[in-house]
Design an enzyme around this catalytic site. Structure first.
Site, mmCIF file in Angstrom:
data_model
loop_
_atom_site.group_PDB
_atom_site.id
_atom_site.type_symbol
_atom_site.label_atom_id
_atom_site.label_comp_id
_atom_site.label_asym_id
_atom_site.label_seq_id
_atom_site.Cartn_x
_atom_site.Cartn_y
_atom_site.Cartn_z
ATOM 1 N N PRO A 248 5.462 88.287 63.499
ATOM 2 C CA PRO A 248 5.669 87.314 62.352
ATOM 3 C C PRO A 248 6.091 88.008 61.275
ATOM 4 O O PRO A 248 5.446 89.140 60.670
ATOM 5 C CB PRO A 248 4.339 86.660 62.295
ATOM 6 C CG PRO A 248 3.766 86.757 63.679
ATOM 7 C CD PRO A 248 4.161 88.251 63.961
ATOM 8 N N GLU A 249 7.123 87.583 60.634
ATOM 9 C CA GLU A 249 7.501 88.205 59.233
ATOM 10 C C GLU A 249 7.136 87.320 58.172
ATOM 11 O O GLU A 249 6.481 86.350 58.391
ATOM 12 C CB GLU A 249 9.093 88.175 59.167
ATOM 13 C CG GLU A 249 9.547 89.302 60.157
ATOM 14 C CD GLU A 249 11.153 90.031 59.853
ATOM 15 O OE1 GLU A 249 11.366 89.848 59.044
ATOM 16 O OE2 GLU A 249 11.737 90.604 60.888
#
Length: 283
Positions: free
Chosen positions: A2-3
């Protein structure tokens, strides 16, 4: 992994059930994740209130009434699920941490690969932390603008792509959104970072264009992630796989989406990471 937009969307979903709520019980179902849990982890949390829940780069940061700070990272496969049933759900195989909150919610951290972590730090430890203490400005903050980026890039011989992934330059930017922002700004990932600044560190138009593109790409991605979570169930699972549509990321061989451009998206490898860009309109 996840960014920043996905982590921010998770924070927004957790905030209503965790912020200003007290930990009634905390269950760590194993001794470690990526690293061991802090000593007396559950005991130090139980009875404490989350006074604020914020994000720093890709970290979730919960400030506690005890003056300690709970730092949480999703790692490669971590996710949170929120349930509001009267009885806590039966933990699954990879449900490693369960928070029962005074808000009536049970917050469960699931991490099949166990690359996430949770740590309890004092305020001094937080600011002196090897990773947290060295982070650059938040990309959506007023502090981060063309002038700030230009000062950091002045004289740098590394590529623009590699420079933007340096967390000391700007906090939380990951591979996907760097590719997307560079495409929107019409800047090649291979371009030397120093070319967006004068020799004295003043911002050239490219630096101003790039910071605006970064903010726009991230803001749109956060909005999409947040909307997706609202439309889904209360479970915040699969945080790494929100259904985003990217302009160039992972679209090698497709026609460039820039209006009037006849280029084709190309993939190259820079410092072990895939870069996707249009060699025609990104210079």
């Amino acid at each position: 992994m996840p960014e920043l937009p996905e982590v921010e969307a998770v924070r927004r979903a957790l905030q209503p059930v965790m912020e200003r709520a007290r930990f009634i019980t905390v269950t760590a179902r194993r001794p470690d994740l990526r690293v061991p849990f802090p000593k007396h982890f559950s005991r130090r949390l139980e009875g404490q209130t989350v006074t604020s829940l914020r994000r720093r780069a890709k970290y979730l940061v919960a400030e506690l009434s005890s003056q300690e700070i709970l730092v949480m990272h999703l790692g490669m496969s971590g996710s949170f699920a929120v349930t509001k049933a009267q009885r806590s759900p039966v933990p699954g195989l990879h449900d490693h941490v369960v928070f029962r909150m005074s808000s009536g919610a049970t917050v469960t951290f699931n991490d099949p690969r166990r690359f996430g972590f949770m740590s309890l730090l004092s305020r001094d430890q937080f600011h002196a932390h090897a990773a947290l203490g060295a982070l650059g400005p938040e990309p959506l903050s007023a502090e981060f603008d063309g002038a700030a980026l230009a000062r950091t890039c002045a004289g740098k011989k590394t590529s623009l792509k590699v420079t933007l992934l340096d967390q000391r330059v700007v906090a939380g930017l990951g591979n996907i959104y760097v590719c997307e922002a560079l495409h929107r700004a019409h800047l090649s990932p291979k371009r030397r970072a120093s070319t967006i600044a004068t020799r004295t560190g003043r911002a050239l138009p490219a630096a101003i264009r790039l910071t605006a593109a970064i903010k726009k790409v991230l803001t749109e991605a956060i909005d999409r992630s947040t909307q997706w979570q609202r439309q889904a169930s209360e479970a915040l699972s699969d945080t790494a796989y929100f259904p985003h549509r990217f302009r160039v990321y992972d679209r090698s061989g497709n026609r460039c989406p820039t209006a009037g451009c006849r280029g084709q998206v190309k993939r190259i490898v820079q410092s072990g990471r895939s870069s996707f860009f249009c060699p025609v309109c990104q210079k």
